[in-house]
Motif scaffolding. Structure first.
Motif, mmCIF file in Angstrom:
data_model
loop_
_atom_site.group_PDB
_atom_site.id
_atom_site.type_symbol
_atom_site.label_atom_id
_atom_site.label_comp_id
_atom_site.label_asym_id
_atom_site.label_seq_id
_atom_site.Cartn_x
_atom_site.Cartn_y
_atom_site.Cartn_z
ATOM 1 N N LEU A 109 -10.022 -8.109 -2.003
ATOM 2 C CA LEU A 109 -10.417 -7.896 -0.610
ATOM 3 C C LEU A 109 -11.925 -7.769 -0.469
ATOM 4 N N ASP A 110 -12.654 -8.203 -1.481
ATOM 5 C CA ASP A 110 -14.113 -8.117 -1.445
ATOM 6 C C ASP A 110 -14.657 -8.853 -0.219
ATOM 7 N N GLY A 111 -15.450 -8.163 0.572
ATOM 8 C CA GLY A 111 -16.022 -8.750 1.776
ATOM 9 C C GLY A 111 -15.157 -8.604 3.011
ATOM 10 N N PHE A 112 -13.942 -8.133 2.849
ATOM 11 C CA PHE A 112 -13.053 -7.966 4.001
ATOM 12 C C PHE A 112 -13.493 -6.765 4.830
ATOM 13 N N GLU A 113 -13.549 -6.948 6.129
ATOM 14 C CA GLU A 113 -13.907 -5.878 7.051
ATOM 15 C C GLU A 113 -12.765 -5.688 8.032
ATOM 16 N N GLY A 114 -12.136 -4.555 7.947
ATOM 17 C CA GLY A 114 -10.990 -4.260 8.794
ATOM 18 C C GLY A 114 -10.273 -3.057 8.251
ATOM 19 N N LYS A 115 -8.977 -2.998 8.457
ATOM 20 C CA LYS A 115 -8.181 -1.884 7.981
ATOM 21 C C LYS A 115 -7.235 -2.345 6.873
ATOM 22 N N VAL A 116 -7.040 -1.458 5.914
ATOM 23 C CA VAL A 116 -6.125 -1.713 4.798
ATOM 24 C C VAL A 116 -4.952 -0.758 4.896
ATOM 25 N N VAL A 117 -3.751 -1.290 4.707
ATOM 26 C CA VAL A 117 -2.542 -0.474 4.663
ATOM 27 C C VAL A 117 -1.951 -0.591 3.263
ATOM 28 N N VAL A 118 -1.673 0.549 2.655
ATOM 29 C CA VAL A 118 -1.085 0.592 1.315
ATOM 30 C C VAL A 118 0.385 0.969 1.439
ATOM 31 N N LEU A 119 1.268 0.073 0.994
ATOM 32 C CA LEU A 119 2.712 0.321 0.999
ATOM 33 C C LEU A 119 3.238 0.308 -0.431
ATOM 34 N N TYR A 120 4.525 0.627 -0.560
ATOM 35 C CA TYR A 120 5.149 0.713 -1.880
ATOM 36 C C TYR A 120 6.366 -0.199 -1.932
ATOM 37 N N GLY A 121 6.474 -0.936 -3.028
ATOM 38 C CA GLY A 121 7.566 -1.885 -3.164
ATOM 39 C C GLY A 121 8.926 -1.258 -3.304
ATOM 40 N N ASP A 122 8.991 0.042 -3.598
ATOM 41 C CA ASP A 122 10.282 0.717 -3.746
ATOM 42 C C ASP A 122 10.597 1.630 -2.565
ATOM 43 N N THR A 123 9.860 1.461 -1.457
ATOM 44 C CA THR A 123 10.081 2.270 -0.250
ATOM 45 C C THR A 123 10.378 1.300 0.892
ATOM 46 N N PRO A 124 11.657 0.987 1.134
ATOM 47 C CA PRO A 124 11.994 -0.166 1.969
ATOM 48 C C PRO A 124 12.127 0.081 3.462
ATOM 49 N N PHE A 125 12.084 1.325 3.918
ATOM 50 C CA PHE A 125 12.490 1.575 5.300
ATOM 51 C C PHE A 125 11.364 1.951 6.254
ATOM 52 N N ILE A 126 10.108 1.821 5.841
ATOM 53 C CA ILE A 126 9.002 2.086 6.775
ATOM 54 C C ILE A 126 9.109 1.105 7.936
ATOM 55 N N SER A 127 9.132 1.616 9.165
ATOM 56 C CA SER A 127 9.380 0.754 10.324
ATOM 57 C C SER A 127 8.095 0.108 10.831
ATOM 58 N N GLU A 128 8.271 -0.960 11.572
ATOM 59 C CA GLU A 128 7.129 -1.638 12.194
ATOM 60 C C GLU A 128 6.423 -0.705 13.177
ATOM 61 N N GLU A 129 7.206 0.114 13.883
ATOM 62 C CA GLU A 129 6.614 1.044 14.849
ATOM 63 C C GLU A 129 5.735 2.080 14.158
ATOM 64 N N THR A 130 6.182 2.563 13.011
ATOM 65 C CA THR A 130 5.386 3.541 12.265
ATOM 66 C C THR A 130 4.095 2.922 11.763
ATOM 67 N N LEU A 131 4.167 1.702 11.255
ATOM 68 C CA LEU A 131 2.951 1.031 10.782
ATOM 69 C C LEU A 131 1.985 0.788 11.935
ATOM 70 N N ALA A 132 2.517 0.455 13.092
ATOM 71 C CA ALA A 132 1.649 0.261 14.258
ATOM 72 C C ALA A 132 0.956 1.567 14.635
ATOM 73 N N ALA A 133 1.686 2.686 14.532
ATOM 74 C CA ALA A 133 1.078 3.988 14.828
ATOM 75 C C ALA A 133 -0.028 4.316 13.839
ATOM 76 N N LEU A 134 0.155 3.973 12.567
ATOM 77 C CA LEU A 134 -0.892 4.196 11.571
ATOM 78 C C LEU A 134 -2.159 3.438 11.937
ATOM 79 N N LEU A 135 -1.986 2.190 12.318
ATOM 80 C CA LEU A 135 -3.161 1.359 12.609
ATOM 81 C C LEU A 135 -3.861 1.779 13.899
ATOM 82 N N SER A 136 -3.104 2.279 14.852
ATOM 83 C CA SER A 136 -3.715 2.627 16.142
ATOM 84 C C SER A 136 -4.402 3.989 16.132
ATOM 85 N N HIS A 137 -4.191 4.778 15.072
ATOM 86 C CA HIS A 137 -4.811 6.102 15.011
ATOM 87 C C HIS A 137 -6.325 5.943 14.788
ATOM 88 N N PRO A 138 -7.132 6.727 15.493
ATOM 89 C CA PRO A 138 -8.587 6.545 15.401
ATOM 90 C C PRO A 138 -9.235 7.079 14.125
#
Length: 447
Positions: free
Chosen positions: A95-124
């Motif tokens: 991600l060298d040179g990337f400017e934005g937000k990074v989200v770290v997820l886990y391959g063994d955690t399957p139920f994180i919802s789209e709504e929850t991820l959207a809330a993470l990104l929208s938090h200031p």
């Protein structure tokens, strides 16, 4: 949701020793697909510009599986599993040179919802951690929150008694500014009970640098991690319950919901009817008004409106059923297109074939598509009639309105409107049946 570009990091390097398996943990299946595919699907809802998968144990197998689901994903190796901070550090060069937000997820955690991820990104806040209120906190890391937001994350093994009494727990999911995250990860040390580099340490590092850190919470069920076969089974139960409820809510009739099994990407239109004991593998689309009768298995196929399938039918990858097609009991379809109105009643295999509209396929028909080395196609025109027990030796073409005699072996193309009979001429031997049976019985008596 934030307007900033998004990058996704999925950690999938763990061995999963508690699974008691030679298979990497993230390749165990849930909802018909590998575990990591659930995190990938949720993360893809954020429309990320970059996806980086961190592999470790069984890296070659994981990489191969990832390529099937997302050929554009970048794959990096964590040769030594030295903690989550170390894993993220392996991904950051991609991600060298990337400017934005990074989200770290886990391959063994399957139920994180789209709504929850959207809330993470929208938090200031510049760093946001996903937490949950645990009914039984157990050995989860604890989130210590103060007036200014999240103060620190304490791993259970390093926590005091007072900190272990906290019920707000860490899911491990983190979102943050890409540039800041890269700076913080490089500062993580391993002065802890396990001697590992914890990603959670970025919270205190960020606060020490004057950055805002906070928590977004979700239901505990979203944070369910898979570490054992028992947890995998429990997750499958939860996944299927949610999939069935969603199908019913969308207007699908399930005759016996508890016996129908879905895959992660199953798509079923409203007013479709699904009988009991139907199993959907990956890649199935059922259009509105179609009916799948009991005891069918479908994978990688498309069923159009008005079609009926089953009972006891199998649709394999590449099966395309047009409108009002009927596929009956003990029929198998693979890599074949059946145009509108085709009828395949029972006891038939169609592989690598194209069947024209309104054609009737008799019982016991087989497209002999494999010669031991290569697959070959069978093409049948519209309004044809294929007699029962016809063997179509591919490559072969059957013309429109053509017919085959029952029991025929067809090795040559059949013109339009022609009748083809490819069987030996029948001969009757008067009295031979009785004489033969008498001889056989006599031989048996003498023995």
């Amino acid at each position: 949701m934030s307007d900033s570009p998004v990058a996704l990091i999925i950690l999938a390097a763990g061995q999963g020793s508690r699974m008691q398996s030679d298979l990497p943990k993230v390749l165990h299946r849930l909802g018909g697909v590998p575990l990591f595919a659930h995190a990938l699907a949720a993360g893809r809802s954020l429309e990320p510009e970059h996806v980086v998968i961190v592999t470790g144990h069984g890296a070659a197998a994981v990489s191969k599986a990832v390529a099937k689901f997302d050929p554009e994903a970048r794959i990096v190796l964590q040769a030594e599993q030295l903690g989550t901070g170390h894993a993220v550090a392996q991904a950051l060069p991609e991600l060298d040179g990337f400017e934005g937000k990074v989200v770290v997820l886990y391959g063994d955690t399957p139920f994180i919802s789209e709504e929850t991820l959207a809330a993470l990104l929208s938090h200031p806040a510049e760093v946001v951690v996903l937490g949950f209120d645990a009914r039984d906190p157990g050995r989860y890391g604890r989130l210590v929150v103060g007036p200014q937001g999240l103060e620190r994350i304490v791993e259970f093994k390093d926590a005091s008694e007072a900190e272990r009494a906290i019920h707000l727990c860490n899911s491990g999911v983190v979102a943050g500014d890409a540039t800041l995250l890269a700076e913080l990860v490089l500062k993580i040390g391993n002065d802890n009970a396990a001697g590992e580099y914890y990603l959670t340490d970025i919270v205190e590092l960020a606060r020490a640098g004057g950055h805002r850190v906070d928590v977004v919470t979700c239901d505990e069920s979203e944070t369910l991690g898979i570490n054992t076969r028992a947890e995998l089974a429990a997750a499958e139960t939860l996944f299927q319950a949610r999939a069935r409820a969603a199908a019913l809510e969308d207007g699908v009739t399930l005759s016996d919901p508890a016996s129908v099994w879905f895959a992660l990407d199953t798509v079923i239109g409203r007013d479709a009817v699904i009988g009991q004991n139907v199993v959907f593998g990956p890649g199935v689309t059922i259009e509105s008004g179609a009916e799948i009768l009991p005891f069918c298995h479908l994978e990688g196929c498309h069923v159009s409106a008005g079609a009926t399938v089953g009972p006891f039918a199998r649709l394999r990858p590449g099966a395309e059923l047009g409108g009002d097609v009927h596929v009956g009991n003990f029929v198998e379809i693979k890599n074949s297109q059946l145009h509108e109105g085709v009828k395949v009643g029972h006891l038939t295999y169609l592989g690598d074939a194209e069947i024209g509209e309104a054609t009737n396929i008799g019982a016991g028909t087989v497209t002999c598509n494999y010669d031991g080395v290569s697959k070959h196609r069978t093409v049948i025109g519209a309004n044809a009639f294929i007699g029962s027990d016809t063997m179509l030796v591919a490559p072969v073409r059957v013309g429109a309105r053509a017919m085959t005699g029952s029991g025929s072996v067809i090795t040559q193309d059949i013109p339009d409107d022609a009748l083809a009979i490819g069987r030996a001429r029948q001969e009757n031997k008067p009295g031979l049946a009785t004489r033969l049976m008498d001889a056989l019985r006599g031989k048996k008596d003498n023995n």
